[in-house]
Write a protein that holds these residues in place. Sequence first.
Motif, PDB file in Angstrom:
ATOM      1  N   ASP A  26      19.211   6.047   6.835  1.00 45.27           N
ATOM      2  CA  ASP A  26      19.533   4.876   5.990  1.00 45.27           C
ATOM      3  C   ASP A  26      19.401   5.177   4.518  1.00 45.27           C
ATOM      4  O   ASP A  26      19.757   4.360   3.668  1.00 45.27           O
ATOM      5  CB  ASP A  26      18.588   3.718   6.334  1.00 45.27           C
ATOM      6  N   LEU A  27      18.896   6.378   4.215  1.00 38.78           N
ATOM      7  CA  LEU A  27      18.645   6.722   2.818  1.00 38.78           C
ATOM      8  C   LEU A  27      18.980   8.188   2.647  1.00 38.78           C
ATOM      9  O   LEU A  27      18.528   9.049   3.413  1.00 38.78           O
ATOM     10  CB  LEU A  27      17.173   6.473   2.476  1.00 38.78           C
ATOM     11  N   ASP A  28      19.782   8.511   1.633  1.00 37.02           N
ATOM     12  CA  ASP A  28      20.104   9.905   1.372  1.00 37.02           C
ATOM     13  C   ASP A  28      18.883  10.618   0.809  1.00 37.02           C
ATOM     14  O   ASP A  28      18.208  10.109  -0.072  1.00 37.02           O
ATOM     15  CB  ASP A  28      21.237   9.995   0.348  1.00 37.02           C
ATOM     16  N   ALA A  29      18.614  11.814   1.317  1.00 39.17           N
ATOM     17  CA  ALA A  29      17.464  12.600   0.838  1.00 39.17           C
ATOM     18  C   ALA A  29      17.698  13.067  -0.581  1.00 39.17           C
ATOM     19  O   ALA A  29      18.814  13.276  -0.997  1.00 39.17           O
ATOM     20  CB  ALA A  29      17.234  13.771   1.768  1.00 39.17           C
ATOM     21  N   GLY A  46       0.833  -1.198   0.000  1.00 36.64           N
ATOM     22  CA  GLY A  46       0.000   0.000   0.000  1.00 36.64           C
ATOM     23  C   GLY A  46       0.870   1.251   0.000  1.00 36.64           C
ATOM     24  O   GLY A  46       1.953   1.290   0.595  1.00 36.64           O
ATOM     25  N   THR A  47       0.413   2.281  -0.696  1.00 38.07           N
ATOM     26  CA  THR A  47       1.218   3.490  -0.862  1.00 38.07           C
ATOM     27  C   THR A  47       1.484   4.198   0.457  1.00 38.07           C
ATOM     28  O   THR A  47       2.583   4.712   0.682  1.00 38.07           O
ATOM     29  CB  THR A  47       0.529   4.456  -1.841  1.00 38.07           C
ATOM     30  N   SER A  48       0.504   4.231   1.358  1.00 35.26           N
ATOM     31  CA  SER A  48       0.697   4.942   2.618  1.00 35.26           C
ATOM     32  C   SER A  48       1.747   4.243   3.476  1.00 35.26           C
ATOM     33  O   SER A  48       2.600   4.893   4.097  1.00 35.26           O
ATOM     34  CB  SER A  48      -0.625   5.062   3.383  1.00 35.26           C
ATOM     35  N   ARG A  49       1.736   2.900   3.513  1.00 33.05           N
ATOM     36  CA  ARG A  49       2.722   2.165   4.295  1.00 33.05           C
ATOM     37  C   ARG A  49       4.122   2.314   3.687  1.00 33.05           C
ATOM     38  O   ARG A  49       5.121   2.425   4.405  1.00 33.05           O
ATOM     39  CB  ARG A  49       2.341   0.687   4.380  1.00 33.05           C
ATOM     40  N   LEU A  50       4.180   2.286   2.346  1.00 26.52           N
ATOM     41  CA  LEU A  50       5.462   2.444   1.672  1.00 26.52           C
ATOM     42  C   LEU A  50       6.038   3.825   1.955  1.00 26.52           C
ATOM     43  O   LEU A  50       7.226   3.967   2.270  1.00 26.52           O
ATOM     44  CB  LEU A  50       5.297   2.232   0.169  1.00 26.52           C
ATOM     45  N   ALA A  51       5.208   4.864   1.860  1.00 26.08           N
ATOM     46  CA  ALA A  51       5.670   6.229   2.124  1.00 26.08           C
ATOM     47  C   ALA A  51       6.175   6.353   3.556  1.00 26.08           C
ATOM     48  O   ALA A  51       7.226   6.960   3.808  1.00 26.08           O
ATOM     49  CB  ALA A  51       4.529   7.219   1.879  1.00 26.08           C
ATOM     50  N   ALA A  52       5.435   5.753   4.505  1.00 27.12           N
ATOM     51  CA  ALA A  52       5.844   5.808   5.911  1.00 27.12           C
ATOM     52  C   ALA A  52       7.191   5.119   6.117  1.00 27.12           C
ATOM     53  O   ALA A  52       8.046   5.603   6.873  1.00 27.12           O
ATOM     54  CB  ALA A  52       4.777   5.166   6.793  1.00 27.12           C
ATOM     55  N   ALA A  53       7.411   3.991   5.431  1.00 30.95           N
ATOM     56  CA  ALA A  53       8.671   3.256   5.571  1.00 30.95           C
ATOM     57  C   ALA A  53       9.841   4.063   5.027  1.00 30.95           C
ATOM     58  O   ALA A  53      10.927   4.101   5.636  1.00 30.95           O
ATOM     59  CB  ALA A  53       8.569   1.912   4.852  1.00 30.95           C
ATOM     60  N   ILE A  54       9.635   4.721   3.893  1.00 24.40           N
ATOM     61  CA  ILE A  54      10.713   5.516   3.297  1.00 24.40           C
ATOM     62  C   ILE A  54      11.021   6.731   4.166  1.00 24.40           C
ATOM     63  O   ILE A  54      12.192   7.093   4.377  1.00 24.40           O
ATOM     64  CB  ILE A  54      10.335   5.936   1.858  1.00 24.40           C
ATOM     65  N   ILE A  55       9.976   7.375   4.705  1.00 21.03           N
ATOM     66  CA  ILE A  55      10.181   8.528   5.593  1.00 21.03           C
ATOM     67  C   ILE A  55      10.980   8.101   6.827  1.00 21.03           C
ATOM     68  O   ILE A  55      11.893   8.806   7.276  1.00 21.03           O
ATOM     69  CB  ILE A  55       8.824   9.141   6.000  1.00 21.03           C
ATOM     70  N   GLU A  56      10.661   6.932   7.360  1.00 20.88           N
ATOM     71  CA  GLU A  56      11.380   6.429   8.537  1.00 20.88           C
ATOM     72  C   GLU A  56      12.853   6.183   8.213  1.00 20.88           C
ATOM     73  O   GLU A  56      13.746   6.473   9.030  1.00 20.88           O
ATOM     74  CB  GLU A  56      10.716   5.135   9.021  1.00 20.88           C
ATOM     75  N   MET A  57      13.109   5.673   7.010  1.00 20.66           N
ATOM     76  CA  MET A  57      14.494   5.435   6.599  1.00 20.66           C
ATOM     77  C   MET A  57      15.249   6.752   6.467  1.00 20.66           C
ATOM     78  O   MET A  57      16.424   6.852   6.837  1.00 20.66           O
ATOM     79  CB  MET A  57      14.524   4.678   5.265  1.00 20.66           C
ATOM     80  N   LEU A  58      14.573   7.790   5.964  1.00 26.62           N
ATOM     81  CA  LEU A  58      15.199   9.109   5.855  1.00 26.62           C
ATOM     82  C   LEU A  58      15.544   9.647   7.234  1.00 26.62           C
ATOM     83  O   LEU A  58      16.625  10.206   7.452  1.00 26.62           O
ATOM     84  CB  LEU A  58      14.259  10.074   5.121  1.00 26.62           C
ATOM     85  N   LYS A  59      14.617   9.471   8.184  1.00 29.21           N
ATOM     86  CA  LYS A  59      14.852   9.965   9.551  1.00 29.21           C
ATOM     87  C   LYS A  59      16.044   9.254  10.193  1.00 29.21           C
ATOM     88  O   LYS A  59      16.810   9.853  10.933  1.00 29.21           O
ATOM     89  CB  LYS A  59      13.597   9.736  10.401  1.00 29.21           C
ATOM     90  N   GLU A  60      16.182   7.956   9.911  1.00 25.71           N
ATOM     91  CA  GLU A  60      17.250   7.172  10.546  1.00 25.71           C
ATOM     92  C   GLU A  60      18.569   7.271   9.782  1.00 25.71           C
ATOM     93  O   GLU A  60      19.578   6.697  10.206  1.00 25.71           O
ATOM     94  CB  GLU A  60      16.812   5.703  10.638  1.00 25.71           C
TER      95      GLU A  60
END
Length: 291
Positions: free
Chosen positions: A288-291, A272-286
């Motif tokens: 693990d992913l360059d903005a 689902g798009t909302s869960r995927l967006a939440a997961a990517i946002i969490e990775m940005l916060k931690e």
Amino acid sequence: MDIILKDVGYSYGAGTPFESRALYDVDLAIPEGSYTALIGHTGSGKSTVTQHLNALLKPTTGTVTIGDRVIDNKTNNKNLKFIRKKVGIVFQFPESQLFEETIAKDIAFGPMNFGVSEAEALELAKETLPLVGLDETFMDRSPFDLSGGQMRRVAIAGVLAMKPEVLILDEPTAGLDPAGRREIMTMFNKLHEEQGISIVLVTHQMDDVATYADHVIIMDKGTVVKMGSPAEIFLDAEFLQEKQLGLPASLEFLQKFSQQTGIDFGDQRPLGTSRLAAAIIEMLKEGDLDA
């Protein structure tokens, strides 16, 4: 109320020269309180199975158990009416079935057909309208003065006024724009969560399956070929492609995302798009992913 199909076969025109087998060896269960998606390409048997879930059709072979009632090919049709009150079906374009002069009368028609008094049925209509996002000011309006989306909500209210325990949705968002589709699907999910209604969603919309369902049944060539959670079903993209089914948009994006970033969610892929967006946002916060 559970619904269980055991060794179900069904043939149209059984015993005639025009006999055509539509189902064979179908075993499936719709547990009480579940949100089940029934998917498969056109001609896979979904519609025929759907009509067995509230005894519109009786199995040629095997049994269908709806609650505590077991139905086979010898079951008397006269004893099945109550099942259609417990298991409601919202067909494609249900607004085409509206016919009364007021919304109140249209919603009240079903309960009155089952012996509810006119006064009680109209009260049910008033109680049901808020469930579909309309208020009692709509009661005396003509259904034919409404927008297409509002007409569909009124038609759905007519099914809900029967107080079903199970709601079967046959391509319920057909013909709606993306915004209208989201509104209708959110409404059904709210009914599922707040009213405890079991949902059976028959759809080609894989995004809706990923977002809302907790159990998925795949039909092909008249029988069940796979069952499981959405996570399990969507893990096998090759199988879905073989059965002429697609992936949700969120997982198509995730495949490209993983290719470009090298990040693999493995079996924990967010659906689902909302869960995927939440997961990517969490990775940005931690970090693990360059903005």
